[in-house]
Design a protein around this motif. Sequence first.
Motif, PDB file in Angstrom:
ATOM      1  N   GLN A   1       0.821  -1.212   0.000  1.00 47.51           N
ATOM      2  CA  GLN A   1       0.000   0.000   0.000  1.00 47.51           C
ATOM      3  C   GLN A   1       0.854   1.259   0.000  1.00 47.51           C
ATOM      4  O   GLN A   1       0.394   2.311  -0.430  1.00 47.51           O
ATOM      5  CB  GLN A   1      -0.928   0.009   1.212  1.00 47.51           C
TER       6      GLN A   1
ATOM      7  N   PRO B   1       3.536   4.557  -4.111  1.00 43.97           N
ATOM      8  CA  PRO B   1       2.717   5.660  -4.633  1.00 43.97           C
ATOM      9  C   PRO B   1       1.902   5.225  -5.859  1.00 43.97           C
ATOM     10  O   PRO B   1       2.359   4.420  -6.673  1.00 43.97           O
ATOM     11  CB  PRO B   1       3.742   6.723  -5.014  1.00 43.97           C
ATOM     12  N   GLU B   2       0.734   5.788  -5.981  1.00 41.03           N
ATOM     13  CA  GLU B   2      -0.176   5.427  -7.078  1.00 41.03           C
ATOM     14  C   GLU B   2       0.459   5.689  -8.447  1.00 41.03           C
ATOM     15  O   GLU B   2       0.291   4.904  -9.371  1.00 41.03           O
ATOM     16  CB  GLU B   2      -1.494   6.205  -6.924  1.00 41.03           C
ATOM     17  N   TRP B   3       1.234   6.802  -8.584  1.00 40.99           N
ATOM     18  CA  TRP B   3       1.836   7.105  -9.877  1.00 40.99           C
ATOM     19  C   TRP B   3       2.841   6.030 -10.289  1.00 40.99           C
ATOM     20  O   TRP B   3       2.983   5.726 -11.471  1.00 40.99           O
ATOM     21  CB  TRP B   3       2.472   8.499  -9.893  1.00 40.99           C
TER      22      TRP B   3
ATOM     23  N   LYS C   1       2.609   2.788  -9.457  1.00 41.44           N
ATOM     24  CA  LYS C   1       1.792   1.652  -9.892  1.00 41.44           C
ATOM     25  C   LYS C   1       1.255   1.875 -11.303  1.00 41.44           C
ATOM     26  O   LYS C   1       1.306   0.977 -12.153  1.00 41.44           O
ATOM     27  CB  LYS C   1       0.624   1.421  -8.921  1.00 41.44           C
ATOM     28  N   ASN C   2       0.731   3.095 -11.568  1.00 39.60           N
ATOM     29  CA  ASN C   2       0.197   3.409 -12.900  1.00 39.60           C
ATOM     30  C   ASN C   2       1.266   3.305 -13.975  1.00 39.60           C
ATOM     31  O   ASN C   2       1.076   2.662 -15.006  1.00 39.60           O
ATOM     32  CB  ASN C   2      -0.410   4.816 -12.920  1.00 39.60           C
TER      33      ASN C   2
ATOM     34  N   SER D   1       1.950  10.222 -14.867  1.00 42.65           N
ATOM     35  CA  SER D   1       1.145   9.562 -13.852  1.00 42.65           C
ATOM     36  C   SER D   1      -0.331   9.928 -13.867  1.00 42.65           C
ATOM     37  O   SER D   1      -1.114   9.370 -13.149  1.00 42.65           O
ATOM     38  CB  SER D   1       1.733   9.812 -12.463  1.00 42.65           C
TER      39      SER D   1
END
Length: 177
Positions: free
Chosen positions: A147, A150-152, A154-155, A176
């Motif tokens: 978790q 960072p989301e960016w 993962k993207n 991102s």
Amino acid sequence: MKGMKIRVYLCTVAIITVFVLTYSPTNYIDASAELIFYDSEKGSIKIDQGQYLKPKYVHEPVQIHISGKISDYQMAKATQLIVTPPSGDVVENVILPTREGEFDFVAQITSNHSTGEYEICIIHKERIIGPAIFKIISEKEKELAIQDVPEWVKNNAGWWTDGLIGTQETLSKEFSS
């Protein structure tokens, strides 16, 4: 975990992936991947992973593959593998290196082991080689670590895997969105 013992078996290991851990008396640098490696003029220690997931059941142990080489090895001298778990209770094991000073063996982690940081050292001729450090983590710690990405990241990793962006763009926050 007082009185904890780790059973050690002689074994030849051929699986090693890329990871480096360097140590000096003042600090160590954890490059955070799979293989733990300690190297000095005294010798080397390799551990096949930087962290292990704690098994759920005692009858399903996880193996730790540990190998290395002792420089200036003398066969008549006793050689010890020292494991220091998070509790600080030292576990001593006698190991039998080859004539060239190389050693390979396997230790097992069960659900009885504590989570946290473990240190492996080799003692030969009153010289200490190590420490090489690994962690045992719980399922919850593993989920939290995932978790924390960072989301960016993962993207971008997903887009790079799909061939939508190149390597340089993968490392940039600009893509991102």
